[in-house]
Design a protein around this motif. Structure first.
Motif, PDB file in Angstrom:
ATOM      1  N   SER A 269       0.821  -1.213   0.000  1.00 29.30           N
ATOM      2  CA  SER A 269       0.000   0.000   0.000  1.00 29.30           C
ATOM      3  C   SER A 269       0.855   1.264   0.000  1.00 29.30           C
ATOM      4  CB  SER A 269      -0.921   0.013   1.231  1.00 29.30           C
ATOM      5  OG  SER A 269      -1.813  -1.084   1.207  1.00 29.30           O
ATOM      6  N   ALA A 284      -9.643  -4.130  -1.163  1.00 31.29           N
ATOM      7  CA  ALA A 284     -10.298  -2.987  -0.509  1.00 31.29           C
ATOM      8  C   ALA A 284      -9.397  -2.298   0.511  1.00 31.29           C
ATOM      9  CB  ALA A 284     -11.612  -3.429   0.124  1.00 31.29           C
ATOM     10  N   LYS A 287      -6.823  -0.133  -1.333  1.00 28.18           N
ATOM     11  CA  LYS A 287      -7.403   1.088  -1.889  1.00 28.18           C
ATOM     12  C   LYS A 287      -7.749   2.095  -0.790  1.00 28.18           C
ATOM     13  CE  LYS A 287      -9.448  -0.941  -6.051  1.00 28.18           C
ATOM     14  NZ  LYS A 287     -10.726  -1.233  -6.748  1.00 28.18           N
ATOM     15  N   GLN A 288      -8.165   1.580   0.337  1.00 34.42           N
ATOM     16  CA  GLN A 288      -8.494   2.459   1.457  1.00 34.42           C
ATOM     17  C   GLN A 288      -7.235   3.135   1.992  1.00 34.42           C
ATOM     18  OE1 GLN A 288     -10.436   0.483   4.716  1.00 34.42           O
ATOM     19  NE2 GLN A 288     -11.093   2.381   5.670  1.00 34.42           N
ATOM     20  N   ASN A 290      -4.421   3.626   0.245  1.00 34.65           N
ATOM     21  CA  ASN A 290      -3.771   4.438  -0.791  1.00 34.65           C
ATOM     22  C   ASN A 290      -4.677   4.484  -2.021  1.00 34.65           C
ATOM     23  OD1 ASN A 290      -2.136   5.691  -2.662  1.00 34.65           O
ATOM     24  ND2 ASN A 290      -0.394   4.302  -2.412  1.00 34.65           N
ATOM     25  N   ALA A 291      -5.546   5.477  -2.047  1.00 37.02           N
ATOM     26  CA  ALA A 291      -6.545   5.565  -3.116  1.00 37.02           C
ATOM     27  C   ALA A 291      -5.920   5.788  -4.481  1.00 37.02           C
ATOM     28  CB  ALA A 291      -7.532   6.693  -2.811  1.00 37.02           C
ATOM     29  N   SER A 292      -4.690   6.308  -4.536  1.00 42.93           N
ATOM     30  CA  SER A 292      -4.067   6.620  -5.816  1.00 42.93           C
ATOM     31  C   SER A 292      -3.162   5.512  -6.353  1.00 42.93           C
ATOM     32  CB  SER A 292      -3.235   7.911  -5.698  1.00 42.93           C
ATOM     33  OG  SER A 292      -2.168   7.727  -4.776  1.00 42.93           O
ATOM     34  N   ASP A 294      -1.710   2.444  -8.265  1.00 45.46           N
ATOM     35  CA  ASP A 294      -2.058   1.866  -9.566  1.00 45.46           C
ATOM     36  C   ASP A 294      -1.980   0.343  -9.451  1.00 45.46           C
ATOM     37  OD1 ASP A 294      -2.730   1.602 -12.185  1.00 45.46           O
ATOM     38  OD2 ASP A 294      -0.996   2.658 -13.010  1.00 45.46           O
TER      39      ASP A 294
END
Length: 422
Positions: A269, A284, A287-288, A290-292, A294
């Motif tokens: 992350s 999930a 993404k939580q 580190n929303a950015s 890739d």
């Protein structure tokens, strides 16, 4: 000779999980289901990661069965199986228990779980709608002891930006282990490493190593589960790679001996590792955190036949339940296609749920596609001991005390001795 008679109350099984409840009946016990004038309360032991999901599922169940109340208790992964076993031994366990499919054989063999066949027949549960591997894991001596609700296998999670920054085509994941090594070597620089592997938590380590061995055409045990296959070339090659990614190639974090899967997820992350093996349950949280990022997903790399480990969870009735009929209604509810999609943090164990749009996302679908290549580990009471043996030997090799070849030789001998005990 039947599996239960052959593997039943052996010293090996007893040493593994203790002397649990005795005797598995051929039919379910009779109990109240919550009639119009009598309410039934059931205790349900669930996993801590379901704590945000289970209350809503319980509300839905209780609205359908208002005279059955579910009291849920949540247990962390660390120490879960030990807590279960102690409680079952003392006959102080719950009515319904959420268990890893790997635990079905030892629990049922030692008399901890109720066979569900009569309930399944009465309510005409469509077993053909469950993934084949899940039902295979649920059976002992051709009786079913759990209803699977969750199924999964591993994939390779990778950071497309770190790949691209190293000049690697990020449009697809490495397809084989040679490409994994080459990519990891190109990416590793400073405090960024090419791949994360685990050196602690025997379940995490063995799952990853066994995936590698099977993807290289190897096996854990022979066809009749009587002998280790870990001293064969396909297994030794992957054990050597697992260890040498750290000790020789230096493409894993130096903290590998302290890292479990959660540690690797956190490193991923934070873009400190470029790839690691895990399941859909990690998407999930990544993404939580580190929303950015890739993030992309590929199947576990394969050098021979693609064959990953099918894992999953099921819900069972313990042999100490005073209300098995009500308990059956609850586990049957949890395992329905619609509810299992809500209850599972990965995928439903029902084939009919696989076409749901929620499973077609690009960061989810590769895991669904991989289920076609997934098979359960050997269904033997000694599986936990086998994993612990392999873990101990690989950890010694990661520490530099023995070579990977010695680790597999030692593990095979221990496993053969274990399987030979009567």
């Amino acid at each position: 000779m039947s599996k239960l008679k052959k593997l039943g109350m052996t010293a090996v099984a007893i040493s593994m999980v203790g002397a649990l409840l005795a005797g598995c009946g051929d039919s379910a016990k009779s109990g109240s289901v919550g009639s119009a004038d009598k309410k039934v309360e059931l205790t349900f032991w669930d996993a801590a990661w379901n704590e945000a999901i289970t209350p809503d599922v319980i509300k839905e169940f209780e609205s359908k069965y208002p005279n059955i109340k579910i009291n849920a208790q949540y247990n962390p992964d660390n120490g879960m199986s030990d807590k279960y076993l102690i409680a079952l031994k003392q006959k102080s366990g719950p009515d319904v228990i959420n268990i890893n499919l790997d635990w079905v054989t030892p629990y049922a063999t030692l008399g901890s779980l109720l066979p569900l066949d009569s309930y399944i027949q009465t309510d005409k549960v469509d077993l053909n709608d469950f993934f084949e591997g899940s039902i295979k894991s649920a059976k002992v001596d051709n009786k079913i002891y759990t209803l699977p609700y969750r199924t999964e296998t591993h994939g390779l999670l990778y950071n497309k930006k770190l790949f691209a920054d190293a000049g690697i085509d990020a449009s697809k994941a490495p397809q084989n282990w040679k490409q994994v090594l080459e990519s990891a070597q190109k990416i590793t620089k400073g405090d960024v490493f090419g791949i994360g592997l685990v050196g602690t938590n025997f379940g995490n380590l063995t799952t990853q190593l066994f995936n590698m061995i099977q993807s290289n055409g190897g096996s854990i045990l022979n066809a009749d589960n009587t002998k280790s296959m870990l001293n064969e070339p396909a297994a030794i090659e992957m054990a050597k790679l697992y260890v040498e990614l750290s000790t020789k190639h230096k493409v894993t974090p130096t903290s590998i001996l302290q890292n479990d899967n959660i540690a690797n997820r956190n490193l991923f992350s934070n873009s400190k590792i470029a790839m690691y093996m895990s399941g859909a349950y990690d998407v999930a949280p990544i993404k939580q955190a580190n929303a950015s990022i890739d993030l992309a997903i590929g199947m576990v790399p394969a050098d021979q036949t693609r064959k990953t480990i099918l894992s999953g969870w099921g819900v069972s009735i313990t042999n100490s339940s005073k209300n098995p009929d009500a308990a059956w209604k609850f586990i049957n509810f949890l395992a329905t296609p619609e509810i299992s999609k809500k209850f599972s943090i990965t995928f439903s164990a029902r084939k009919s749920a696989a076409t749901d749009p929620k499973y077609q996302d690009p960061q989810t679908k590769p895991f669904v596609d991989a289920l076609a290549f997934a098979q359960p580990l050997p269904q033997i009471p000694q599986l936990t001991q086998v994993k612990q043996i392999v873990f101990n030997q690989i950890q010694s090799s990661l520490s530099g005390k023995i070579t990977p070849e010695e680790a597999m030789k030692n593990a095979s001998k221990e496993i053969d001795d274990l399987l030979a005990k009567k």
